[in-house]
Design a protein around this motif. Structure first.
Motif, short mmCIF file in Angstrom:
data_model
loop_
_atom_site.label_atom_id
_atom_site.label_comp_id
_atom_site.label_asym_id
_atom_site.label_seq_id
_atom_site.Cartn_x
_atom_site.Cartn_y
_atom_site.Cartn_z
N LYS A 74 0.85 -1.17 0.00
CA LYS A 74 0.00 0.00 0.00
C LYS A 74 0.89 1.24 0.00
N HIS A 75 0.65 2.13 -0.96
CA HIS A 75 1.46 3.34 -1.08
C HIS A 75 0.57 4.56 -0.90
N PHE A 76 1.06 5.53 -0.16
CA PHE A 76 0.36 6.78 0.04
C PHE A 76 1.20 7.91 -0.55
N GLY A 77 0.61 8.63 -1.46
CA GLY A 77 1.29 9.70 -2.18
C GLY A 77 0.49 10.02 -3.42
N PHE A 78 1.14 10.54 -4.43
CA PHE A 78 0.45 10.79 -5.69
C PHE A 78 1.46 10.72 -6.84
N PRO A 79 0.99 10.27 -8.00
CA PRO A 79 1.90 10.16 -9.16
C PRO A 79 2.18 11.52 -9.77
N LEU A 80 3.23 11.56 -10.57
CA LEU A 80 3.63 12.79 -11.26
C LEU A 80 3.71 12.52 -12.75
N PRO A 81 3.57 13.54 -13.58
CA PRO A 81 3.61 13.33 -15.04
C PRO A 81 4.99 12.91 -15.53
N VAL A 82 5.03 11.90 -16.35
CA VAL A 82 6.26 11.47 -17.02
C VAL A 82 6.22 12.04 -18.44
N ILE A 83 7.20 12.85 -18.78
CA ILE A 83 7.27 13.49 -20.09
C ILE A 83 8.65 13.17 -20.67
N ILE A 84 8.67 12.35 -21.69
CA ILE A 84 9.95 11.91 -22.26
C ILE A 84 9.93 12.07 -23.78
N TRP A 85 11.13 12.22 -24.32
CA TRP A 85 11.30 12.28 -25.78
C TRP A 85 11.96 10.98 -26.21
N SER A 86 11.18 10.15 -26.88
CA SER A 86 11.64 8.82 -27.26
C SER A 86 12.08 8.80 -28.72
N SER A 87 12.35 7.60 -29.22
CA SER A 87 12.73 7.46 -30.62
C SER A 87 11.58 7.78 -31.57
N GLU A 88 10.35 7.78 -31.05
CA GLU A 88 9.18 8.10 -31.86
C GLU A 88 8.59 9.46 -31.51
N GLY A 89 9.31 10.27 -30.77
CA GLY A 89 8.82 11.59 -30.41
C GLY A 89 8.37 11.66 -28.97
N LEU A 90 7.50 12.63 -28.69
CA LEU A 90 7.06 12.91 -27.33
C LEU A 90 6.11 11.83 -26.83
N VAL A 91 6.35 11.35 -25.61
CA VAL A 91 5.49 10.36 -24.96
C VAL A 91 5.21 10.85 -23.54
N THR A 92 3.94 10.80 -23.14
CA THR A 92 3.56 11.22 -21.79
C THR A 92 2.66 10.17 -21.16
N PHE A 93 2.80 10.00 -19.87
CA PHE A 93 1.92 9.16 -19.07
C PHE A 93 2.20 9.47 -17.61
N MET A 94 1.43 8.88 -16.70
CA MET A 94 1.61 9.12 -15.28
C MET A 94 2.56 8.08 -14.69
N SER A 95 3.33 8.50 -13.71
CA SER A 95 4.33 7.61 -13.11
C SER A 95 3.70 6.44 -12.38
N SER A 96 2.41 6.50 -12.09
CA SER A 96 1.74 5.39 -11.40
C SER A 96 1.75 4.12 -12.25
N GLU A 97 1.95 4.24 -13.56
CA GLU A 97 1.98 3.05 -14.40
C GLU A 97 3.21 2.19 -14.15
N PHE A 98 4.23 2.75 -13.48
CA PHE A 98 5.38 1.95 -13.09
C PHE A 98 5.14 1.18 -11.78
#
Length: 378
Positions: A74-98
């Protein structure tokens, strides 16, 4: 009434210090659960690994975590936006997916690409890879780094403290429009502002130029000081313990005194008068290295090393309750850990102010050397 207020303030500091120790200690215990199949951190190597992990930046804001009776994390906190530039361009998602994983086992798929997080670094897997493979030195062999523009915990800390300082000093400035003497919390800020102006900016830069740079020096002083204090709270900020942050602050100072430097300042540096001509090129290399490399390097390393060392010492003392519990017992190890960590935390409060003062004072000194009229003095 004043005595009661002082007592409340002291109790607040004490509670923050002890709650910081409790939360950090809980984090050590719970962190071990996720990496050692439910075993607690007992060895020095495990404690060292956790401490180094703790002082790093993070892609999520985790306050605390625990393992339920059913073995579920059980984790208490909040995710933050992940903004990365990959080989296919800009990719965004929330850190909670990790799912708070940091060893590369959790794979996130976006836009046909696969990403994993290893030691707080986001990697893009090769197209034919489904899991991250590591060599004997634990470096990924089938993944590569991406350009990471994510909103990390340090970025959140910078934004929060930035808005807080903007709010405080906006109110202070507005009060000066209608009052000669500020009231409320502004009365605490006013003597500090005067201290930076009269004890740091004016004597180091000089009466002629100090007003031009007082705004920057005030910003740097309060920004570093408040962030240092925030790093002592259970929020777990370690912004000024990040090399990238201290490097940016040092670069700001470098740019300011380089751009503001007078012609005499640069001529004395590049072609120093009063020495043999053959020695002048050698002195020019030394002076340029000192101004463009050594001075900013000393600024960034001093702040980074002192703040990081402070966090490491506090965490190491907290870890006594785990590493010495067999020899001292649970009560003895816990009591020793809390007492030592409490007094070190009080020292860290002083260090928080001292490091802000040193960085600001050295910045003012470097600026003063650059804007001083060397030709007139000569």
């Amino acid at each position: 009434m004043k005595i009661a207020q002082k007592s409340i303030k002291f109790l607040t500091i004490a509670i923050l210090a002890f709650s910081s120790a409790t939360i950090f200690a809980s984090s050590i215990d719970q962190h071990s659960d996720s990496q050692n199949d439910g075993e607690r951190v007992n060895t020095k190597e495990e404690v060292d690994a956790y401490i180094l992990h703790h002082i790093k930046d993070s892609h999520d804001f985790s306050l605390f975590s625990y393992t339920s009776d059913q073995g579920e994390r059980k984790h208490f906190g909040f995710p933050l936006p992940v903004i990365i530039w990959s080989s296919e361009g800009l990719v965004t998602f929330m850190s909670s997916e990790f799912h708070h994983n940091d060893d590369g086992h959790v794979i996130v798929e976006k836009k046909g690409l696969k990403f994993a997080k290893v030691h707080s670094k986001i990697l893009e897997l090769d197209h034919d890879a489904s899991t991250v493979s590591f060599d004997e030195t634990h470096h990924a062999t089938n993944a590569h780094k991406v350009l990471d523009f994510s909103i990390t915990k340090s970025v959140v800390g910078i934004l929060l403290i930035g808005f807080l300082l903007l709010f405080w000093f906006s109110r202070l400035a507005n009060q000066y429009k209608t009052k000669k003497v500020p009231t409320g919390f502004a009365r605490v800020l006013e003597p500090l502002v005067l201290y930076v102006r009269d004890e740091i900016a004016r004597p180091n830069i000089g009466e002629k130029h100090y007003r031009r740079f007082t705004g920057y020096l005030l910003t740097v002083f309060f920004f570093i000081w408040v962030l240092n204090l925030a790093g002592l709270t259970p929020l777990g900020f370690n912004v000024t313990g990040q090399l990238a942050v201290t490097a940016c602050l040092a670069i700001f100072t470098l740019v300011i005194y380089s751009v503001s430097g007078t012609k005499a300042y640069w001529m004395h540096m590049i072609w120093m008068p009063g020495v043999p001509v053959l020695i002048r090129p050698i002195l020019a290399v030394i002076e340029l290295a000192g101004a463009l490399i050594i001075k900013p390097f000393s600024l960034l390393v001093r702040l980074f090393a002192n703040i990081s060392a402070g966090h490491i010492v506090v965490m190491s003392l907290i870890a006594i309750m785990f590493t010495l519990k067999e020899s001292l017992g649970v009560v003895g190890a816990t009591g020793l850990s809390l007492v030592l960590s409490f007094f070190i935390t009080l020292i860290e409060v002083l260090v928080a102010f001292l490091q802000a003062y040193i960085f600001t004072m050295l910045s003012a000194l470097f600026i003063g050397m650059a804007v001083d009229d060397h030709a007139e003095a000569h």
